[in-house]
Design a protein around this motif. Structure first.
Motif, PDB file in Angstrom:
ATOM      1  N   THR A  49       1.289  25.917   7.841  1.00 20.83           N
ATOM      2  CA  THR A  49       2.526  25.075   7.387  1.00 20.83           C
ATOM      3  C   THR A  49       4.048  25.056   7.837  1.00 20.83           C
ATOM      4  OG1 THR A  49       1.300  25.845   4.690  1.00 20.83           O
ATOM      5  CG2 THR A  49       3.350  24.720   4.868  1.00 20.83           C
ATOM      6  N   THR A  50       4.268  24.264   8.070  1.00 19.84           N
ATOM      7  CA  THR A  50       5.442  23.714   8.889  1.00 19.84           C
ATOM      8  C   THR A  50       5.772  23.423   7.641  1.00 19.84           C
ATOM      9  OG1 THR A  50       4.304  21.458   9.504  1.00 19.84           O
ATOM     10  CG2 THR A  50       4.827  23.498  10.457  1.00 19.84           C
ATOM     11  N   ILE A  51       6.390  22.559   6.463  1.00 15.37           N
ATOM     12  CA  ILE A  51       7.133  22.422   6.333  1.00 15.37           C
ATOM     13  C   ILE A  51       6.508  22.383   4.085  1.00 15.37           C
ATOM     14  CG2 ILE A  51       7.712  19.745   4.746  1.00 15.37           C
ATOM     15  CD1 ILE A  51       7.797  18.262   7.525  1.00 15.37           C
ATOM     16  N   LEU A  73       6.216  28.121   9.807  1.00 17.16           N
ATOM     17  CA  LEU A  73       7.661  27.266   8.738  1.00 17.16           C
ATOM     18  C   LEU A  73       8.565  27.022   9.609  1.00 17.16           C
ATOM     19  CD1 LEU A  73       7.880  26.565   6.004  1.00 17.16           C
ATOM     20  CD2 LEU A  73       9.049  28.872   5.971  1.00 17.16           C
ATOM     21  N   ARG A  74       9.080  25.554   9.269  1.00 14.65           N
ATOM     22  CA  ARG A  74      10.082  24.938  10.042  1.00 14.65           C
ATOM     23  C   ARG A  74      11.192  24.380   9.010  1.00 14.65           C
ATOM     24  NH1 ARG A  74      11.420  19.511  12.115  1.00 14.65           N
ATOM     25  NH2 ARG A  74       9.256  19.206  11.327  1.00 14.65           N
ATOM     26  N   TYR A  96      11.305  29.761  13.340  1.00 21.08           N
ATOM     27  CA  TYR A  96      11.751  28.432  13.687  1.00 21.08           C
ATOM     28  C   TYR A  96      11.979  27.542  12.569  1.00 21.08           C
ATOM     29  CZ  TYR A  96       7.841  29.713  17.647  1.00 21.08           C
ATOM     30  OH  TYR A  96       7.026  30.300  19.031  1.00 21.08           O
ATOM     31  N   LEU A  97      12.622  28.553  11.746  1.00 24.12           N
ATOM     32  CA  LEU A  97      13.067  28.002  11.183  1.00 24.12           C
ATOM     33  C   LEU A  97      13.975  27.206  10.991  1.00 24.12           C
ATOM     34  CD1 LEU A  97      12.603  27.426   7.261  1.00 24.12           C
ATOM     35  CD2 LEU A  97      13.849  29.266   7.156  1.00 24.12           C
ATOM     36  N   GLU A  98      14.498  25.839  10.504  1.00 23.26           N
ATOM     37  CA  GLU A  98      15.518  24.314  11.372  1.00 23.26           C
ATOM     38  C   GLU A  98      16.698  24.401   9.852  1.00 23.26           C
ATOM     39  OE1 GLU A  98      13.847  21.757  13.523  1.00 23.26           O
ATOM     40  OE2 GLU A  98      13.709  23.065  15.241  1.00 23.26           O
ATOM     41  N   GLY A 116      18.365  32.127  13.915  1.00 25.78           N
ATOM     42  CA  GLY A 116      19.312  32.100  14.733  1.00 25.78           C
ATOM     43  C   GLY A 116      19.074  30.235  14.757  1.00 25.78           C
ATOM     44  N   ASN A 117      17.511  30.034  14.936  1.00 28.42           N
ATOM     45  CA  ASN A 117      17.464  28.211  15.405  1.00 28.42           C
ATOM     46  C   ASN A 117      17.975  27.500  14.119  1.00 28.42           C
ATOM     47  OD1 ASN A 117      16.625  28.491  17.825  1.00 28.42           O
ATOM     48  ND2 ASN A 117      14.474  29.303  16.953  1.00 28.42           N
ATOM     49  N   LEU A 118      18.709  27.833  12.910  1.00 29.83           N
ATOM     50  CA  LEU A 118      18.733  27.104  11.875  1.00 29.83           C
ATOM     51  C   LEU A 118      20.054  26.162  12.068  1.00 29.83           C
ATOM     52  CD1 LEU A 118      17.489  27.171   8.750  1.00 29.83           C
ATOM     53  CD2 LEU A 118      19.997  28.630   8.621  1.00 29.83           C
ATOM     54  N   ARG A 119      19.778  25.042  11.770  1.00 31.80           N
ATOM     55  CA  ARG A 119      19.680  23.874  12.113  1.00 31.80           C
ATOM     56  C   ARG A 119      20.488  23.254  10.698  1.00 31.80           C
ATOM     57  NH1 ARG A 119      20.040  21.698  16.859  1.00 31.80           N
ATOM     58  NH2 ARG A 119      17.933  21.808  18.138  1.00 31.80           N
TER      59      ARG A 119
END
Length: 794
Positions: A49-51, A73-74, A96-98, A116-119
């Motif tokens: 699952t990515t979303i 998970l993104r 990879y969570l953004e 750290g990838n959170l946008r």
């Protein structure tokens, strides 16, 4: 199916999050568990699952084990729940969570470390006392969106994120207890969105800092502002210190006098665009003076405006907007009735009055909109197309006109369009084919989708500059004649009633660069081959190929894509069909004819048919056989010429008499002495069940044979019996039969006769026919026939 799901979810995200929605990619694995009454994170999630959407549930706590297996998970949306507690390392494995949305929960404090990838991070609308959460996002250098909210907004808290280059900051001010002055100024953002400020005492302090923080400012859910004269200085200070260039107001109410007053203040500010949504104009509307000079304002938008008052002069309201010296004016979904023509040459280049109640009397005779390039009047109450053309007549710069979704009608009146119009949109107008007689002559693009057009009339005025014509969702049965539009390069006729485009229409439209004929009820017969061949020649020309081009008929091909349809050319091309099909058929018929001629098959067929008919007649007369056995002495009387006597004695009689004791009456042996020949002929014919006549050229030359034929013919009609059997021993040409033998000519035309075949292979069928013709049993006759008498020559 995956694409549809992605688009559907994207729409949901846009509705719930405005412009800040997650980017959905084609390879995303989406799990949507929103509105599902979950009290904890479900365990049956795919590890890929990515979303994940868990919004609008009843989840109270987030634990590490809830997401530690979701390594890909993104996007995680868990807003509108009842979360009060989170493990400090709940997102450590989601590197990879953004996109993380924790808004509208019950969190009081967050001590988590975020990936750290959170946008995108939204923790607004929780139960935070202060914005200490900001200290936990200090290391999120890629963060672009930050959503916050707390009872106390302190400068020291926001300083923790002052180094971040944020594209947008959202702050929920609902329940604000304390605001420390200059707190917003430490933010480094391009866009600031403040929501839900109802306390008037903090209003001006917050606004004073907000207008100096960012160039793009949005204020939403500020309720109804009650501004008196005491606030005039505050408003002036806010405007004078503002660096905002684009201001958006949502869900706001103002007195009319305050609205005009604020507009006048910001008219002199740095503001370039004002966008107002869901706005309520309160109080009594009167004429208000307005100074339009010295402004940087370029664009003004009002959407869903409601006026609480009912009794007011319409000009007092609308004239404030019609006289503005700006480029773009938009007033939509506001029940606008009309817009007065400016009193002097206007600077308007774009006017959008869509989805109102405007009639076709608007701007009639108006000569002040000389710079107007785009006019949108869709979704109004325009009725007469000719009057719509008069609206534009003096708009010398107008290029784009949108009058879609209006109940337009055209009754062959004269039209007076502006010569500058290049793009015309008339979708959803229920227009008929006559609309082509009222189109701007210089238009390059005309959109006539979803009307009631049956054809493009040939007698229309040539549209020499038309390049793009959209006739989708109409009732066309063939392509229009493209020679009417010499520069046409794009044509759309999707969702019409085209069974197949005619060859002439395809030829006339061969110069098109793109054509869309998808989703028509195509008839997959021979005529479709030409279209498919044209598509092969121009693979990039047909838009929507191959998915939108599907057979509708015949039923056995329904649903088959045209690219999979194949009909051999020989079935459709007569020049191929003749040599391939017709010629072999002709050759075959000739071969069959020659074979039949050689084997004499027609003779066999003829004899078999006679045999069948004879058997049928024999069965039909079966009931009279008992009476016939008592009345007749012979089965048959044979009449022949003396020249044919050898064939009769040596061939006919032996063959007949071998058939079950058949008795034959012969003049040579059965004529009674002492009686005349005529009397003997009559007696023999009367005492015989059948009369056999052996026909030949010699027969027609015998006088006695003629007598015998005459009496037999007389018995045929007087007794209505089928007693004649004609055997054609040799062919008799018609010219050899004397004219006095008219009865013989008539019999040969009316009666079927047996032909004596020369070939021995045919003799068996001949005797079978003759046997069937003499089919009667006279074996029980008590009297024998008289003794033979001397022969009488015939």
């Amino acid at each position: 199916m995956a694409t549809i799901l992605i688009l559907a979810l994207a729409s949901i995200f846009r509705l719930s999050l405005g412009d800040q929605h997650p980017v959905i990619e084609s390879n995303d694995v989406i799990a949507n568990f929103s509105y599902s009454t979950w009290t904890s994170v479900p365990k049956n999630l795919s590890v890929h699952t990515t979303i994940l959407d868990l919004s609008h549930n009843f989840i109270q706590k987030l634990q590490t084990k809830d997401f530690d297996f979701l390594l890909d998970l993104r996007v995680l949306i868990i807003s509108y729940n009842q979360i009060t507690e989170m493990d400090s390392h709940v997102f450590d494995d989601n590197i990879y969570l953004e996109y993380l949305d924790l808004s509208n929960n019950r969190l009081e404090n967050i001590s988590n470390t975020f990936p750290g990838n959170l946008r995108h991070l939204d923790v607004s609308s929780n139960n935070f006392t202060t914005l200490s959460v900001c200290r936990g996002v200090t290391n999120l250098l890629q963060l672009e969106y930050l959503g916050l909210g707390a009872a106390n907004i302190l400068k020291s808290d926001l300083e923790s994120v002052s180094h971040l280059q944020l594209q947008q900051v959202f702050i929920d001010l609902n329940g604000l207890y304390k605001y420390e002055n200059s707190s917003l100024l430490v933010l480094n953002t391009n866009s600031l969105h403040l929501s839900s400020l109802y306390d008037q005492k903090d209003l001006f302090s917050v606004l004073f800092d907000a207008v100096k923080t960012s160039t793009v400012l949005e204020l939403s859910n500020f309720g109804k502002w009650e501004l008196g004269k005491v606030y005039d200085d505050y408003i002036s200070a806010i405007v004078n210190n503002s660096r905002v260039t684009h201001l958006t107001l949502r869900n706001l109410g103002l007195q009319w006098i305050n609205l005009v007053h604020i507009l006048q203040k910001i008219w002199y500010s740095t503001l370039e665009g004002l966008y107002v949504y869901n706005f309520i104009i309160q109080g009594f509307i009167t004429h208000m003076p307005f100074d339009y000079c010295k402004t940087t304002m370029k664009e003004l938008l009002f959407d869903h405006v409601a006026v609480q008052g009912f009794l007011f002069n319409q000009s007092d309201l609308y004239s404030v907007f019609s006289e503005m010296n700006i480029k773009n004016l938009t007033i939509t979904n506001s029940n606008l009735l009309f817009m007065p023509c400016p009193s002097k040459p206007s600077t308007f280049e774009y006017i959008d009055l869509s989805r109102n109640a405007v009639t076709d009397s608007i701007f009639q005779g108006c000569s002040m909109l000389t710079k107007l390039k785009t006019l949108k009047l869709s979704g109004n109450k325009l009725e007469k197309l000719s009057k719509v053309s008069l609206i534009t007549e003096k708009m010398v710069s107008l290029q784009h006109l949108d009058v879609s979704q209006n109940p337009l009608d055209y009754m062959e009146e004269d039209c007076h369009w502006s010569a500058s119009i290049r793009k015309l949109d008339m979708t959803y107008c229920s227009l008929s084919s006559s609309v082509f007689r009222c189109l701007p002559k210089n238009a390059t693009m005309v959109d006539l989708r979803k009307n009631d057009i049956l054809e493009v009339p040939l007698e229309i005025t040539y549209l020499l500059n038309l390049e793009n014509l959209d006739l989708g969702y109409n009732r066309l049965s063939d392509l229009p004649d493209c020679t009417l539009f010499p520069r046409l390069s794009i044509l759309s006729v999707e969702y019409n009633l085209l069974p197949y485009p005619s060859n002439e229409a395809l030829k006339n439209c061969s110069g098109l660069k793109h054509i869309n004929m998808g989703n028509n009820p195509f008839h997959c017969f021979c005529e479709m081959n030409r279209f498919i061949n044209e598509r092969i020649k121009s693979p990039g020309k047909f838009l929507g190929w191959p998915d939108d081009y599907v057979c509708e008929r015949p039923d056995n091909l329904k649903g088959i894509k045209l690219k999979d349809f194949y009909l051999p050319e020989m079935y459709c091309n007569v020049f191929i069909m003749v040599p391939v099909i017709v010629v072999p058929i002709i050759v075959g018929l000739i071969l069959v004819f020659c074979l039949c001629k050689y084997l004499d098959i027609p003779w066999f067929c003829k004899m078999v048919w006679q045999l069948v008919r004879t058997k049928h007649r024999s069965r039909s007369s079966k009931k009279g056989y008992q009476e016939l056995r008592r009345e007749f002495s012979f089965h048959a009387f044979v009449s022949y010429s003396e020249n044919d006597a050898s064939w009769v004695r040596n061939t006919l009689l032996p063959s007949i008499q071998s058939m079950n004791d058949i008795r034959i009456c012969q003049h040579e042996r059965n004529f009674t002495p002492g009686k005349t020949i005529v009397e003997n002929i009559i007696n023999c014919i009367d005492n015989s069940y059948k009369s056999i006549f052996v026909l030949s050229p010699h027969f027609v030359q015998s006088e006695w044979c003629h007598y015998e034929l005459y009496f037999a013919h007389h018995k045929l009609y007087s007794e209505s019996t089928d007693n004649l059997i004609l055997i054609l021993l040799e062919p008799i040409p018609q010219y050899l039969i004397p004219s006095r033998y008219f009865k013989l000519k008539a019999l040969m035309k009316q009666r079927t006769y047996l032909e004596w075949p020369k070939e021995k292979s045919k003799h068996a069928l001949f005797w079978a026919n003759l046997r069937a013709a003499i089919s009667i049993n006279l074996s029980e006759l008590e009297q024998e026939s008289p003794a033979p008498v001397p022969s009488v020559s015939t």
